[in-house]
Design a protein around this motif. Sequence first.
Motif, PDB file in Angstrom:
ATOM      1  N   SER A  61       8.871 -24.529   3.703  1.00 11.55           N
ATOM      2  CA  SER A  61       7.638 -23.719   3.643  1.00 11.55           C
ATOM      3  C   SER A  61       7.887 -22.219   3.782  1.00 11.55           C
ATOM      4  N   ALA A  62       9.102 -21.842   4.139  1.00 11.31           N
ATOM      5  CA  ALA A  62       9.408 -20.406   4.281  1.00 11.31           C
ATOM      6  C   ALA A  62      10.415 -19.977   3.209  1.00 11.31           C
ATOM      7  N   VAL A  63       9.924 -19.260   2.226  1.00 15.58           N
ATOM      8  CA  VAL A  63      10.826 -18.655   1.234  1.00 15.58           C
ATOM      9  C   VAL A  63      11.184 -17.263   1.736  1.00 15.58           C
ATOM     10  N   ILE A  64      12.474 -17.026   1.897  1.00 15.12           N
ATOM     11  CA  ILE A  64      12.943 -15.710   2.343  1.00 15.12           C
ATOM     12  C   ILE A  64      13.782 -15.129   1.213  1.00 15.12           C
ATOM     13  N   GLY A  65      13.234 -14.133   0.543  1.00 14.73           N
ATOM     14  CA  GLY A  65      13.928 -13.517  -0.591  1.00 14.73           C
ATOM     15  C   GLY A  65      14.889 -12.439  -0.130  1.00 14.73           C
ATOM     16  N   SER A  66      15.249 -11.577  -1.049  1.00 12.45           N
ATOM     17  CA  SER A  66      16.207 -10.506  -0.732  1.00 12.45           C
ATOM     18  C   SER A  66      15.593  -9.482   0.220  1.00 12.45           C
ATOM     19  N   PHE A  67      16.480  -8.872   1.011  1.00 13.35           N
ATOM     20  CA  PHE A  67      16.077  -7.755   1.869  1.00 13.35           C
ATOM     21  C   PHE A  67      16.663  -6.456   1.322  1.00 13.35           C
ATOM     22  N   TYR A  68      15.975  -5.351   1.611  1.00  9.24           N
ATOM     23  CA  TYR A  68      16.386  -4.023   1.142  1.00  9.24           C
ATOM     24  C   TYR A  68      16.262  -3.041   2.304  1.00  9.24           C
ATOM     25  N   PRO A  69      17.073  -1.982   2.288  1.00 10.98           N
ATOM     26  CA  PRO A  69      16.950  -0.985   3.364  1.00 10.98           C
ATOM     27  C   PRO A  69      15.542  -0.374   3.379  1.00 10.98           C
ATOM     28  N   LYS A  70      14.940  -0.316   4.556  1.00  5.91           N
ATOM     29  CA  LYS A  70      13.552   0.175   4.625  1.00  5.91           C
ATOM     30  C   LYS A  70      13.448   1.634   4.205  1.00  5.91           C
ATOM     31  N   LYS A  71      14.544   2.371   4.345  1.00  8.37           N
ATOM     32  CA  LYS A  71      14.476   3.803   4.013  1.00  8.37           C
ATOM     33  C   LYS A  71      14.266   4.042   2.521  1.00  8.37           C
ATOM     34  N   GLU A  72      14.441   2.985   1.719  1.00  4.42           N
ATOM     35  CA  GLU A  72      14.210   3.134   0.275  1.00  4.42           C
ATOM     36  C   GLU A  72      12.727   3.027  -0.088  1.00  4.42           C
ATOM     37  N   PHE A  73      11.883   2.726   0.915  1.00  2.71           N
ATOM     38  CA  PHE A  73      10.466   2.478   0.625  1.00  2.71           C
ATOM     39  C   PHE A  73       9.561   3.362   1.474  1.00  2.71           C
ATOM     40  N   ASP A  74       8.343   3.548   0.990  1.00  4.38           N
ATOM     41  CA  ASP A  74       7.268   4.099   1.809  1.00  4.38           C
ATOM     42  C   ASP A  74       6.524   2.892   2.384  1.00  4.38           C
ATOM     43  N   LEU A  75       6.793   2.568   3.638  1.00  3.02           N
ATOM     44  CA  LEU A  75       6.272   1.317   4.207  1.00  3.02           C
ATOM     45  C   LEU A  75       4.753   1.289   4.314  1.00  3.02           C
ATOM     46  N   GLU A  76       4.138   2.461   4.324  1.00  2.00           N
ATOM     47  CA  GLU A  76       2.677   2.527   4.430  1.00  2.00           C
ATOM     48  C   GLU A  76       2.013   2.384   3.058  1.00  2.00           C
ATOM     49  N   ASN A  77       2.847   2.381   2.023  1.00  4.89           N
ATOM     50  CA  ASN A  77       2.302   2.333   0.662  1.00  4.89           C
ATOM     51  C   ASN A  77       3.282   1.575  -0.233  1.00  4.89           C
ATOM     52  N   LEU A  78       3.482   0.315   0.118  1.00  4.36           N
ATOM     53  CA  LEU A  78       4.497  -0.511  -0.526  1.00  4.36           C
ATOM     54  C   LEU A  78       3.793  -1.509  -1.450  1.00  4.36           C
ATOM     55  N   ASN A  79       4.148  -1.475  -2.709  1.00 10.12           N
ATOM     56  CA  ASN A  79       3.536  -2.393  -3.681  1.00 10.12           C
ATOM     57  C   ASN A  79       4.367  -3.659  -3.802  1.00 10.12           C
ATOM     58  N   PHE A  80       3.690  -4.789  -3.846  1.00 10.21           N
ATOM     59  CA  PHE A  80       4.403  -6.067  -4.038  1.00 10.21           C
ATOM     60  C   PHE A  80       3.509  -7.029  -4.811  1.00 10.21           C
ATOM     61  N   GLN A  81       4.166  -7.896  -5.587  1.00  6.29           N
ATOM     62  CA  GLN A  81       3.432  -8.795  -6.478  1.00  6.29           C
ATOM     63  C   GLN A  81       4.040 -10.196  -6.453  1.00  6.29           C
ATOM     64  N   LEU A  82       3.186 -11.173  -6.758  1.00  8.83           N
ATOM     65  CA  LEU A  82       3.676 -12.523  -7.030  1.00  8.83           C
ATOM     66  C   LEU A  82       3.214 -12.913  -8.429  1.00  8.83           C
ATOM     67  N   TYR A  83       4.163 -13.406  -9.216  1.00 10.81           N
ATOM     68  CA  TYR A  83       3.868 -13.900 -10.563  1.00 10.81           C
ATOM     69  C   TYR A  83       4.050 -15.408 -10.570  1.00 10.81           C
ATOM     70  N   LYS A  84       3.067 -16.109 -11.135  1.00 13.57           N
ATOM     71  CA  LYS A  84       3.188 -17.563 -11.332  1.00 13.57           C
ATOM     72  C   LYS A  84       3.311 -17.791 -12.824  1.00 13.57           C
ATOM     73  N   ASN A  85       4.454 -18.295 -13.248  1.00 14.48           N
ATOM     74  CA  ASN A  85       4.715 -18.513 -14.681  1.00 14.48           C
ATOM     75  C   ASN A  85       4.435 -17.233 -15.474  1.00 14.48           C
ATOM     76  N   ASP A  86       4.921 -16.132 -14.949  1.00 17.21           N
ATOM     77  CA  ASP A  86       4.809 -14.801 -15.564  1.00 17.21           C
ATOM     78  C   ASP A  86       3.400 -14.199 -15.557  1.00 17.21           C
ATOM     79  N   ALA A  87       2.434 -14.895 -14.965  1.00 18.13           N
ATOM     80  CA  ALA A  87       1.089 -14.312 -14.831  1.00 18.13           C
ATOM     81  C   ALA A  87       0.946 -13.745 -13.412  1.00 18.13           C
ATOM     82  N   LEU A  88       0.424 -12.514 -13.321  1.00 16.44           N
ATOM     83  CA  LEU A  88       0.238 -11.885 -12.009  1.00 16.44           C
ATOM     84  C   LEU A  88      -0.852 -12.630 -11.235  1.00 16.44           C
ATOM     85  N   VAL A  89      -0.518 -13.133 -10.047  1.00 16.66           N
ATOM     86  CA  VAL A  89      -1.520 -13.849  -9.239  1.00 16.66           C
ATOM     87  C   VAL A  89      -1.838 -13.135  -7.919  1.00 16.66           C
TER      88      VAL A  89
END
Length: 202
Positions: free
Chosen positions: A111-139
């Motif tokens: 039940s826990a998918v843990i994907g890749s991690f990245y250095p936090k300094k590469e992101f603006d943590l207060e304005n971080l965009n993330f998406q999930l695609y199901k069969n290439d459709a944005l959900v």
Amino acid sequence: MKIICIGRNYAKHIEELANERPVSPVVFLKPDSAILPRKNPFFIPAFSKDVHYEVEVLVKINKVGKHIDAKFGHKYYDEIGLGIDFTARDVQAVCKEKGLPWEKAKAFDGSAVIGSFYPKKEFDLENLNFQLYKNDALVQDGNTSAMLWKIDELIAYVSQYFTLKKGDVIFTGTPAGVGSVQENDVLKGVIEGREAFSIRVK
Ligand code: ZN
């Protein structure tokens, strides 16, 4: 290691499940046996007819801490990732109705998918965009600016109850757009344009 999950941290997701807005973060745990091994497919468990995906930003804890003040929360993680909190929604509905714990619905094997991690300094943590695609459709299309409790506040809150240890992972809650998975679906998670995971459902 342990996995600490936050529920109801995005207002639109609270609305879609018709939940009450919490006065403090909703917290639950998953055991390390819930982690879906890398490259493995996700098998829909036999006990559920309605397993939902929930894409979530992950925080990897880098040292021991307890009773952490929110203003020092940033010192306890260097890496941010993306994952899925798979939820047997039908099982959870029964737990909620009866006031029972959620583990059978949320802490089962895989039940826990843990994907890749990245250095936090590469992101603006207060304005971080993330998406999930199901069969290439944005959900699911989320941004951390919509969190009710920010990452550092979550660290402060959960560390009042649980000592955080190096390697622990916090799932920070899902935005709107959750839905069920079917056999042969492919779920792809993207954080700021980078593919953090791709999971096949069996
Ligand atoms: Zn969740």
